[in-house]
Design an enzyme around this catalytic site. Structure first.
Site, PDB file in Angstrom:
ATOM      1  N   LYS A  17       0.844  -1.213   0.000  1.00 62.10           N
ATOM      2  CA  LYS A  17       0.000   0.000   0.000  1.00 62.10           C
ATOM      3  C   LYS A  17       0.869   1.248   0.000  1.00 62.10           C
ATOM      4  CE  LYS A  17       0.943   1.239   4.452  1.00 62.10           C
ATOM      5  NZ  LYS A  17       1.851   2.297   4.774  1.00 62.10           N
ATOM      6  N   ASP A 155      -2.013  -2.032  10.646  1.00 59.69           N
ATOM      7  CA  ASP A 155      -2.345  -1.862   9.219  1.00 59.69           C
ATOM      8  C   ASP A 155      -3.074  -3.055   8.610  1.00 59.69           C
ATOM      9  OD1 ASP A 155      -1.306   0.611   8.712  1.00 59.69           O
ATOM     10  OD2 ASP A 155       0.653  -0.129   8.054  1.00 59.69           O
TER      11      ASP A 155
HETATM   12  O1  C5P Z   1       0.867  -1.965  14.962  1.00 59.87           O
HETATM   13  P1  C5P Z   1       2.206  -1.979  14.311  1.00 59.87           P
HETATM   14  O2  C5P Z   1       2.987  -3.208  14.621  1.00 59.87           O
HETATM   15  O3  C5P Z   1       2.164  -1.645  12.878  1.00 59.87           O
HETATM   16  O4  C5P Z   1       3.011  -0.757  14.993  1.00 59.87           O
HETATM   17  C1  C5P Z   1       4.405  -0.698  15.103  1.00 59.87           C
HETATM   18  C2  C5P Z   1       4.779   0.408  16.090  1.00 59.87           C
HETATM   19  O5  C5P Z   1       4.468   1.689  15.542  1.00 59.87           O
HETATM   20  C3  C5P Z   1       4.000   0.368  17.394  1.00 59.87           C
HETATM   21  O6  C5P Z   1       4.637  -0.462  18.329  1.00 59.87           O
HETATM   22  C4  C5P Z   1       3.984   1.812  17.829  1.00 59.87           C
HETATM   23  O7  C5P Z   1       5.197   2.161  18.473  1.00 59.87           O
HETATM   24  C5  C5P Z   1       3.944   2.576  16.517  1.00 59.87           C
HETATM   25  N1  C5P Z   1       2.571   2.966  16.131  1.00 59.87           N
HETATM   26  C6  C5P Z   1       1.969   4.021  16.800  1.00 59.87           C
HETATM   27  N2  C5P Z   1       0.690   4.395  16.448  1.00 59.87           N
HETATM   28  C7  C5P Z   1       0.039   3.744  15.453  1.00 59.87           C
HETATM   29  C8  C5P Z   1       0.636   2.676  14.759  1.00 59.87           C
HETATM   30  C9  C5P Z   1       1.925   2.310  15.128  1.00 59.87           C
HETATM   31  O8  C5P Z   1       2.553   4.627  17.708  1.00 59.87           O
HETATM   32  N3  C5P Z   1      -1.193   4.138  15.131  1.00 59.87           N
END
Ligand code: C5P
Length: 310
Positions: A17, A155
């Protein structure tokens, strides 16, 4: 999501994406950030093959379509991850949730750069949820899948549907919108990536240094309106990613890519997600191919000529 079945083998295409708009609306009590983002799928895809297995074990074989990847790259680390891979975690989650005793043999063919702001890992995980349910004949509702997706990452829910969507919350609240297929885009992934958590942490430091806990918020409405009318010039002008400035402080590649895309005369250009991949919307396929060659010749990384999917 594209899914094909041959006997008991399921083949799924997991697209990357791009974020055409990404605004950070604030920090939440769970440590995540509240987002508003417009995402579009592109035709750069990983392929996942899943076959149910009576052994009760999950075996993952990860292959890379691009064999020139250097040792120590995020791709090489991914290949070593084994059971920690998000695909394995997705399968284990389904197994646990549905009380399945069967195992699976999984082959993942990676084309989407890893840790690059293109959500390849999230897309693979969404494909794994769907494939596991199909291979093990589990009747999950769409709500079940969304709940499992949210447990695995921010995501992933986006990839359970097809097409463009505005995503809110951590990214897991997905509102489909009418999008544009066939936009000619060049995506460049420089040699060094960034960890998403580091980029969000840098944004917090940036806001705090400026003596405020928050920054102004750019509305998504102008871009949505431009997409609705299909006006390429207005889409190009309305692109926005709140994380780009802070990612640019962590990685010198962002400024170099922004400069090169500006010089190349693209319709619009932006960093995708938390970087470091960077994309430019082009006037057509020929324009895109020329720009991709130029980016590679200047040593800016791997370049992909892609199209948006509707
Ligand atoms: O959920 P995901 O594994 O994609 O997120 C990776 C990191 O990115 C999280 O541990 C967090 O530190 C940060 N993040 C965030 N806010 C979001 C998505 C991700 O702070 N909405």
């Amino acid at each position: 999501m594209h899914i094909r079945r041959r006997d008991d083998l399921f083949e799924l295409w997991a697209p990357a994406k791009l974020n055409l708009h990404l605004e950070v609306l604030g920090r939440r009590s769970d440590g995540f950030h509240e987002l508003e983002t417009l995402m579009c799928p592109i035709n750069l895809c990983d392929t996942l093959y899943v076959q149910s297995h009576s052994s009760g074990r999950i075996r993952l074989d990860c292959q890379f379509a691009d064999r020139r990847l250097p040792n120590g790259s995020p791709e090489a680390r991914l290949a070593d991850e084994g059971a920690d891979n998000l695909v394995c975690r997705a399968l284990e989650l389904v197994r646990h949730e549905a009380g399945v005793k069967l195992g699976a043999t999984v082959r993942l063919v990676k084309r989407i750069p890893v840790a690059a702001g293109l959500a390849g890992g999230s897309s693979d995980a969404a494909a794994a949820l769907v494939a596991a349910a199909a291979a093990w004949k589990i009747d999950f509702t769409p709500q079940d899948l969304l709940r499992l997706a949210a447990q695995l990452g921010s995501d992933i829910a986006f990839f359970l549907q097809t097409g463009w969507a505005v995503c809110r919350g951590r990214g897991e609240i997905v509102q489909p919108v009418a999008g544009l297929g066939n936009l000619a885009v060049v995506v460049v992934t420089p040699p060094q990536g960034l960890a998403t958590a580091d980029v969000f942490a840098a944004l917090r430091r940036h806001d705090e240094q400026r003596g405020r806990t928050d920054h102004e918020h750019r509305s998504i409405d102008g871009l949505l309106d431009a997409v609705q009318t299909g006006h390429l010039g207005r889409i190009g002008q309305a692109l926005h990613n709140r994380l780009q400035t802070v990612a640019g402080r962590l990685s010198p590649w962002i400024a170099r890519l922004a400069d090169e895309f500006a010089r190349a005369g693209v319709v619009g250009h932006l960093m995708s997600g938390s970087g470091t991949s960077y994309f430019g919307i082009c006037r057509g396929a020929r324009h895109a191919r020329g720009i991709a060659r130029r980016m590679v010749a200047r040593g800016l990384g791997r370049a992909f000529v892609v199209r948006s999917r509707q």
